[in-house]
Design a protein around this motif. Structure first.
Motif, mmCIF file in Angstrom:
data_model
loop_
_atom_site.group_PDB
_atom_site.id
_atom_site.type_symbol
_atom_site.label_atom_id
_atom_site.label_comp_id
_atom_site.label_asym_id
_atom_site.label_seq_id
_atom_site.Cartn_x
_atom_site.Cartn_y
_atom_site.Cartn_z
ATOM 1 N N GLN A 21 0.799 -1.221 0.000
ATOM 2 C CA GLN A 21 0.000 0.000 0.000
ATOM 3 C C GLN A 21 0.835 1.275 0.000
ATOM 4 N N HIS A 122 1.001 -9.170 4.704
ATOM 5 C CA HIS A 122 -0.128 -8.254 4.538
ATOM 6 C C HIS A 122 -0.576 -8.351 3.078
ATOM 7 N N ASN A 164 -1.938 -10.735 8.443
ATOM 8 C CA ASN A 164 -2.867 -9.626 8.605
ATOM 9 C C ASN A 164 -4.255 -10.026 8.108
ATOM 10 N N TYR A 296 -12.762 -1.674 12.884
ATOM 11 C CA TYR A 296 -13.305 -0.646 12.000
ATOM 12 C C TYR A 296 -14.807 -0.479 12.155
ATOM 13 N N TRP A 318 -18.359 -0.400 3.508
ATOM 14 C CA TRP A 318 -18.488 -1.453 4.540
ATOM 15 C C TRP A 318 -18.312 -0.910 5.956
ATOM 16 N N GLU A 346 -4.836 -1.669 14.025
ATOM 17 C CA GLU A 346 -5.463 -0.772 13.045
ATOM 18 C C GLU A 346 -6.788 -0.253 13.590
ATOM 19 N N GLU A 400 -5.504 1.955 -1.401
ATOM 20 C CA GLU A 400 -6.552 1.292 -0.627
ATOM 21 C C GLU A 400 -7.164 0.143 -1.448
ATOM 22 N N TRP A 401 -6.324 -0.830 -1.793
ATOM 23 C CA TRP A 401 -6.754 -2.062 -2.440
ATOM 24 C C TRP A 401 -7.715 -1.807 -3.600
HETATM 25 C C1 PNW Z 1 -7.885 -3.462 6.396
HETATM 26 N N1 PNW Z 1 -13.919 -5.047 4.645
HETATM 27 O O1 PNW Z 1 -8.555 -3.953 5.296
HETATM 28 C C2 PNW Z 1 -6.428 -3.707 6.012
HETATM 29 O O2 PNW Z 1 -5.664 -4.379 6.970
HETATM 30 C C3 PNW Z 1 -5.748 -2.509 5.483
HETATM 31 O O3 PNW Z 1 -4.727 -2.905 4.608
HETATM 32 C C4 PNW Z 1 -6.765 -1.602 4.825
HETATM 33 O O4 PNW Z 1 -6.181 -0.549 4.120
HETATM 34 C C5 PNW Z 1 -7.685 -1.094 5.927
HETATM 35 O O5 PNW Z 1 -8.268 -2.165 6.633
HETATM 36 C C6 PNW Z 1 -8.791 -0.180 5.439
HETATM 37 O O6 PNW Z 1 -9.632 -0.857 4.541
HETATM 38 C C7 PNW Z 1 -9.909 -4.166 5.209
HETATM 39 O O7 PNW Z 1 -14.397 -5.009 3.465
HETATM 40 C C8 PNW Z 1 -10.453 -4.174 3.940
HETATM 41 O O8 PNW Z 1 -14.649 -5.325 5.655
HETATM 42 C C9 PNW Z 1 -11.775 -4.475 3.750
HETATM 43 C C10 PNW Z 1 -12.567 -4.763 4.851
HETATM 44 C C11 PNW Z 1 -12.038 -4.748 6.125
HETATM 45 C C12 PNW Z 1 -10.697 -4.448 6.293
#
Ligand code: PNW
Length: 440
Positions: A21, A122, A164, A296, A318, A346, A400-401
């Motif tokens: 990232q 990761h 991760n 999150y 999400w 995180e 961000e993926w």
């Molecule tokens: C986490 N969802 O990813 C990762 O560990 C990080 O690399 C990423 O940047 C961060 O959270 C923010 O997205 C997620 O769809 C990605 O529930 C997707 C989900 C949850 C976590």
């Protein structure tokens, strides 16, 4: 507000990033391709056709970024090691130049009095291993343990994280297809799940055998689940969801068994159980020394088991804002899986704020989010949750993926055309919290 929330004086404050990232430099110094390079190259997989080729150019700018971390007064930096830099094809002898980068990074941290915390995986699996079945192939777990051993021996780091968010690999990578390797297949997903957990256990054993005094654990994204209404159906749906979100990962690691209800549900969809060999659960339940917790969002489900959103939304579809969920999940882990200190690895949200004419980035919403979440974490600690430290996601805006560069989670703004870094207002606010050790 009544008396300010005070954190213990030895509480560790930090920030997190991940290799793919932020680093960029995907073809430099012998790095091999990863599944994310492959995934990004397919049109439609990532918003705007973005990829990690440049990202935040951290591979070249790490020294400036370390200064930034020091300027913010942080005591810990969580980063990840790119497996394809260390073993370009996922096995065999180490690529010295790849190791050297992380040596310089760790030295730079230590010189500045910042604790390194390294994540071994990761999500950037060497493509060569994917070509041989990736996480569906048990051999990948063995290769991971070998890679981990190289890292443990080469890098002077006390605290390690294995995998991760195995859950996100399983759900986003194998069930829903929006992350690499991009499959939509429940049967294959849970086979991969078992091997991810096995990889975690094998690597943890290697650390314990070779390096006394160091610590290791997984970084799990935990989602407190709640019924959206008070029907027995919704209650049951929330319990089922809790199995898939949390117990599927926590139970084997802490208790050495998969949750029965969840394994039954999975077994109706595929052959995961056939892949669980004698002794695997003993490996997976190798005692851990720290638990990385990423929080999150909560998940509310209705009587049909559908997710419903009841709170403030964010740019990440999400992620609904519910600080109380942070309190709840920490207290619950302390109660149901006691004995291992937790470190928040995180927590954060994306915002669209950019520098104004005066150069300031006024991300008020992130300040509110962080304040509310830190307050909830503090309440959980008062209620007995053993939390050693907190890392905000993320130090920098980054790739961000599947959302590419459109979602900015950083407390530091990155202008991707100049690579200029600008600490957002939230970074300055966080610096004050870190300095004073209290929330006002
Ligand atoms: C986490 N969802 O990813 C990762 O560990 C990080 O690399 C990423 O940047 C961060 O959270 C923010 O997205 C997620 O769809 C990605 O529930 C997707 C989900 C949850 C976590």
């Amino acid at each position: 507000m009544n008396s300010p929330a005070r954190f213990p004086t030895d509480f560790v404050w930090g920030a997190s990033t991940a290799a793919y990232q932020v680093e960029g430099a995907t073809t430099e110094d012998g790095r091999g391709p990863s599944v994310w390079d492959t995934f990004c190259a397919v049109p439609g997989n990532v918003l705007d056709g973005d990829n990690g080729d440049q990202a935040a150019d951290h591979y070249h700018r790490y020294n400036d970024d370390l200064d930034l971390i020091a300027d913010l007064g942080l005591g810990s930096y969580r980063f990840s090691i790119a497996w394809p830099r260390i073993q370009p094809t996922g096995s065999g002898k180490a690529n010295q130049k790849g190791l050297d980068f992380y040596r310089r990074l760790v030295d730079g941290l230590v010189e500045r009095g910042i604790r390194p915390m390294a994540t071994l995986f990761h999500w950037d699996l060497p493509q060569a291993l994917q070509d041989r079945g990736g996480w569906e192939n048990r051999d990948t777990a063995e290769r991971f343990a070998e890679y981990a051993e190289i890292c443990f021996d080469a890098l002077e780091i006390r605290d390690w994280l294995t995998i991760n968010e195995p859950k996100t690999v399983v759900d986003c990578g194998y069930r829903e297809g929006q992350h690499a390797p991009g499959f939509k297949d429940d049967a294959r997903a849970f086979v991969a799940c078992h091997h991810l957990l096995l990889a975690h256990g094998l690597a943890s054993r290697v650390l314990h055998e070779r390096h006394a005094g160091r610590r290791i654990g997984p970084a799990l994204n935990l989602h407190p689940t709640y019924p959206a209404d008070d029907t027995p159906e919704a209650l049951e749906a929330a319990r089922h969801q809790d199995g898939l979100e949390n117990r599927l990962y926590l139970d084997p690691i802490f208790k050495g068994s998969y949750p029965e209800d969840t394994l039954r549900w999975i077994s109706e969809r595929g052959p995961m159980a056939d892949y669980i060999l004698d002794g695997d659960l003993a490996v997976i339940s190798e005692p851990i020394d720290i638990l990385g917790v990423q929080y999150y969002t909560p998940i509310f489900v209705d009587a049909k088991g559908e997710r419903v959103f009841l709170h403030e939304r964010t740019q990440a579809e999400w992620l609904e804002v519910y600080p109380e969920g942070f309190h709840d999940i920490l207290v619950r882990v302390q109660r149901d899986y006691p004995g291992v200190p937790m470190i928040i690895t995180e927590n954060g949200l994306p915002t669209e704020d950019a520098p104004g004419p005066d150069g300031r980035v006024r991300d008020e919403r992130r300040i509110t989010f962080l304040r509310d979440h830190l307050a909830a974490m503090h309440r959980a600690m008062e209620d007995g949750a053993q939390v050693e430290g907190y890392h905000v996601w993320s130090l920098l805006d980054n790739f961000e993926w599947a959302q590419g560069y459109s979602q900015r989670f950083g407390i530091v703004y990155v202008d991707y055309s100049t690579q200029k870094r600008t600490p957002k207002d939230s970074a300055l606010w966080y610096r004050d919290v870190v300095k004073s050790g209290e929330l006002r």
